[in-house]
Design a protein around this motif. Structure first.
Motif, PDB file in Angstrom:
ATOM      1  N   ALA A   1       1.151   8.822  -6.283  1.00 53.53           N
ATOM      2  CA  ALA A   1       1.360  10.267  -6.078  1.00 53.53           C
ATOM      3  C   ALA A   1       2.309  10.788  -7.152  1.00 53.53           C
ATOM      4  CB  ALA A   1       1.946  10.528  -4.687  1.00 53.53           C
ATOM      5  N   TRP A   2       3.319   9.984  -7.485  1.00 54.30           N
ATOM      6  CA  TRP A   2       4.304  10.367  -8.500  1.00 54.30           C
ATOM      7  C   TRP A   2       3.628  10.459  -9.871  1.00 54.30           C
ATOM      8  CZ3 TRP A   2       6.357   8.338 -12.999  1.00 54.30           C
ATOM      9  CH2 TRP A   2       7.597   8.857 -13.426  1.00 54.30           C
ATOM     10  N   TRP A   3       2.835   9.465 -10.207  1.00 52.14           N
ATOM     11  CA  TRP A   3       2.191   9.437 -11.537  1.00 52.14           C
ATOM     12  C   TRP A   3       1.218  10.607 -11.688  1.00 52.14           C
ATOM     13  CZ3 TRP A   3       3.692   6.258 -15.428  1.00 52.14           C
ATOM     14  CH2 TRP A   3       2.895   6.207 -16.568  1.00 52.14           C
TER      15      TRP A   3
ATOM     16  N   GLU B   1       0.849  -1.211   0.000  1.00 53.33           N
ATOM     17  CA  GLU B   1       0.000   0.000   0.000  1.00 53.33           C
ATOM     18  C   GLU B   1       0.880   1.254   0.000  1.00 53.33           C
ATOM     19  OE1 GLU B   1      -3.261   0.223  -0.367  1.00 53.33           O
ATOM     20  OE2 GLU B   1      -3.592  -1.944  -0.272  1.00 53.33           O
ATOM     21  N   LEU B   2       1.932   1.240   0.826  1.00 56.00           N
ATOM     22  CA  LEU B   2       2.825   2.394   0.894  1.00 56.00           C
ATOM     23  C   LEU B   2       3.514   2.613  -0.455  1.00 56.00           C
ATOM     24  CD1 LEU B   2       4.474   4.587   2.413  1.00 56.00           C
ATOM     25  CD2 LEU B   2       6.004   2.774   3.216  1.00 56.00           C
ATOM     26  N   LYS B   3       4.014   1.529  -1.023  1.00 64.55           N
ATOM     27  CA  LYS B   3       4.721   1.650  -2.313  1.00 64.55           C
ATOM     28  C   LYS B   3       3.761   2.142  -3.397  1.00 64.55           C
ATOM     29  CE  LYS B   3       6.741  -2.177  -4.050  1.00 64.55           C
ATOM     30  NZ  LYS B   3       6.363  -2.617  -5.385  1.00 64.55           N
TER      31      LYS B   3
ATOM     32  N   ARG C   1      -1.084  11.150   3.124  1.00 64.91           N
ATOM     33  CA  ARG C   1      -1.361  10.724   1.762  1.00 64.91           C
ATOM     34  C   ARG C   1      -0.656   9.409   1.410  1.00 64.91           C
ATOM     35  NH1 ARG C   1       0.293  14.605  -3.196  1.00 64.91           N
ATOM     36  NH2 ARG C   1      -0.504  13.254  -4.816  1.00 64.91           N
ATOM     37  N   LEU C   2       0.464   9.157   2.075  1.00 65.90           N
ATOM     38  CA  LEU C   2       1.241   7.946   1.767  1.00 65.90           C
ATOM     39  C   LEU C   2       0.919   6.796   2.717  1.00 65.90           C
ATOM     40  CD1 LEU C   2       4.765   9.547   1.109  1.00 65.90           C
ATOM     41  CD2 LEU C   2       2.894   9.203  -0.511  1.00 65.90           C
TER      42      LEU C   2
ATOM     43  N   SER D   1     -10.272  15.512   4.016  1.00 65.96           N
ATOM     44  CA  SER D   1      -9.625  16.819   4.173  1.00 65.96           C
ATOM     45  C   SER D   1      -8.203  16.686   4.730  1.00 65.96           C
ATOM     46  CB  SER D   1     -10.453  17.718   5.080  1.00 65.96           C
ATOM     47  OG  SER D   1     -10.317  17.296   6.420  1.00 65.96           O
ATOM     48  N   LYS D   2      -7.940  15.583   5.428  1.00 70.04           N
ATOM     49  CA  LYS D   2      -6.615  15.410   6.057  1.00 70.04           C
ATOM     50  C   LYS D   2      -5.599  14.696   5.160  1.00 70.04           C
ATOM     51  CE  LYS D   2      -7.754  16.984  10.153  1.00 70.04           C
ATOM     52  NZ  LYS D   2      -7.118  18.039  10.913  1.00 70.04           N
ATOM     53  N   ILE D   3      -6.064  14.079   4.073  1.00 75.50           N
ATOM     54  CA  ILE D   3      -5.110  13.272   3.286  1.00 75.50           C
ATOM     55  C   ILE D   3      -4.797  13.877   1.926  1.00 75.50           C
ATOM     56  CG2 ILE D   3      -5.657  11.094   4.424  1.00 75.50           C
ATOM     57  CD1 ILE D   3      -7.349  10.388   1.953  1.00 75.50           C
ATOM     58  N   GLN D   4      -5.089  15.143   1.761  1.00 70.58           N
ATOM     59  CA  GLN D   4      -4.796  15.806   0.481  1.00 70.58           C
ATOM     60  C   GLN D   4      -3.304  15.848   0.213  1.00 70.58           C
ATOM     61  OE1 GLN D   4      -7.169  16.399  -1.606  1.00 70.58           O
ATOM     62  NE2 GLN D   4      -8.608  15.744  -0.039  1.00 70.58           N
TER      63      GLN D   4
END
Ligand code: GAP
Length: 463
Positions: free
Chosen positions: A51-53, A43-45, A365-366, A460-463
């Motif tokens: 996020a990168w893509w 999940e982390l990876k 987010r991660l 709202s917290k994971i943007q």
């Protein structure tokens, strides 16, 4: 203060105990330097990769994605130069037959190997009477090609020899012509790829830092030759912002190292290594290179295809130059885990012993799990209310865990160790007014929110 060695030990044990990263083929005693990403690790990876893509492909008009095979036409590696030059200097202990990298052994003896050719390193080793770390005589140094060979088809002869890609970059160069001809892009523009790469490393190690199979996220950014210095700077800025804004690495832990000409690949007009302070030392995380027109020129020569760009304005044809920012995905996972693992030794266990309390303060987010729902008690309908809330969160596409076993303190700790940013506790008041307590992992604050607002609160917290 915890020592760097202890920190790595604790990180490794946390990764195994909490389902991030396990030794591969564990039931067979493990396979050296190979690792499995467990349920939280994957999940982390994936969160880092996504996020990168999103940032570098979806949010940009000037980058498109591609996915090319791990095994490509063998000519690709002739053209790229990997067959001739992708090697490390290898030495073997004549007694133990252990193999080492010559440059690493020389560095350990205080020799500055920067800019040294293979021949110069071999001469230096000879002159200094270099021995193995076990004090034994070394055999003559050899150049060892890092590419993995395999065979395609039913015969295992040289005609069928193929290679596992040592970098994802080559696929962007081989796909360049089709993308140029079909995607109606204008220079400058880039091609991005994420995927596995394979290198038969002589000295893999340091957990997932150097492995034989790993993942890269790369962009080949095609520019007019006179644009390359400015575009190099643009990508340097992008890499810095990624490191600081998305990974949230402390800028003082990251070093942008200008590589002198003598140490650069022969085709590179400029290279910056992005290095990170891992617990085991300052080492490479990412790289940024100006690869000039080397790759496309070579592929044009070896394929016989015209790979030039036609510039409408100047009516000229030329081979674009390439700026290459490259991000190791596996190394990003390691840097993120090292950076955000917070270890507090002062905590005392219920048995009265000191034991490290570990919190993974991952950027929300991660984080593998975004929220946990914990009923204070199983009875009196609190469990049902909690399960209902967890299902609502899950249905909104957010990764959530429902946990009703053990003391509330233990459950918070479990979530802290996997980096869950928010825990929602269902208590008796929840039954009366439809609110739950939310505990913030880092601020340790507790506030009440309406169950109906929980999904929006997490979002709202994971943007
Ligand atoms: N296309 C350019 C290229 O491959 P590189 O510096 O050889 O450049 C790029 O590799 C990135 O890939 C490195 O910065 C690192 O993050 C990652 N990487 C390279 N070798 C690795 C290995 N053996 N294990 C894990 N990651 C590795």
């Amino acid at each position: 203060m915890i020592s760097p060695e202890k920190k790595m030990d604790l990180l490794l044990s946390l990764c195994k105990r909490r389902g991030f990263i396990y030794p591969d083929s564990d039931i067979y005693g493990g396979f050296a330097n190979a690792w499995d990403y467990g349920p939280y690790g994957i999940e982390l990876k994936n969160n880092i990769r996504d996020a990168w893509w999103k940032r570098f492909v979806h949010a940009r008009e000037d980058v498109v994605g591609v996915d090319t095979p791990i095994i490509q036409h063998p000519k690709v590696w002739e053209a790229s130069g990997h067959l001739a030059t992708f090697s490390d200097p290898l030495v073997e202990d004549k007694k133990t037959h252990k193999r080492y990298r010559l440059d690493h052994l020389l560095e350990a003896q205080g020799v500055d190997v920067s800019g040294m050719s293979f021949e110069q390193m071999a001469a230096k080793a000879n002159e200094a009477g270099l021995k193995s770390p076990d004090g034994n005589v070394l055999a003559e140094p050899k150049q060892f090609n890092l590419m993995f060979k395999t065979f395609v088809g039913v015969s295992e002869d040289t005609a069928a020899t193929a290679y596992l890609r040592p970098e994802t970059a080559a696929g962007m160069f081989t796909a360049w012509k089709d993308i140029r001809d079909t995607m109606r892009k204008k220079l400058p523009f880039g091609i991005a790829q994420v995927g596995k790469a394979f290198r038969n490393e002589i000295t893999p190690g340091n957990f997932i830092f150097r492995t034989r199979e790993f993942e890269q996220m790369e962009i080949e950014y095609f520019v007019k030759p006179d644009q390359s210095p400015a575009m190099f700077e643009m990508w340097l800025g992008e890499m810095k912002r990624w490191v600081e804004d998305v990974l949230k690495l402390d800028p003082s832990h990251v070093v942008y190292k200008e590589i002198p000409e003598a140490d650069r690949a022969f085709y590179s007009a400029r290279t910056i290594d992005v290095e990170y302070h891992y617990p085991f030392g300052q080492k490479e995380l990412y790289g940024l290179a100006n690869r000039t027109d080397y790759d496309l020129s070579r592929h044009q020569e070896f394929s016989g295809e015209d790979l030039r760009w036609f510039d409408e304005e100047s009516r000229e044809r030329f081979i674009p130059h390439v700026i290459e920012p490259t991000w190791g995905l596996s190394r990003t996972v390691l840097a993120v885990l090292c950076e955000h693992l917070d270890i507090d030794e002062a905590e005392t266990s219920e048995e009265g012993e000191k034991e490290p309390r570990m919190v993974l303060r991952l950027p929300a987010r991660l984080a593998p799990v975004k929220a946990a729902v914990l009923p204070l008690q199983k009875k009196d309908g609190l469990a049902d209310l909690g399960k209902e809330l967890a299902q609502k969160i899950r249905a909104a596409g957010l990764v959530v865990e429902y946990d009703e076993s053990g003391s509330i303190g233990k459950r918070y700790r479990r979530q802290d160790e996997i980096g869950t940013p928010l825990c929602f506790t269902v208590d008796y008041q929840s039954k009366e007014d439809g609110t739950v307590t939310v505990r913030d992992r880092d601020a340790m604050t507790q506030e009440r929110v309406k169950m109906d607002d929980v999904v929006a609160f997490i979002q709202s917290k994971i943007q």
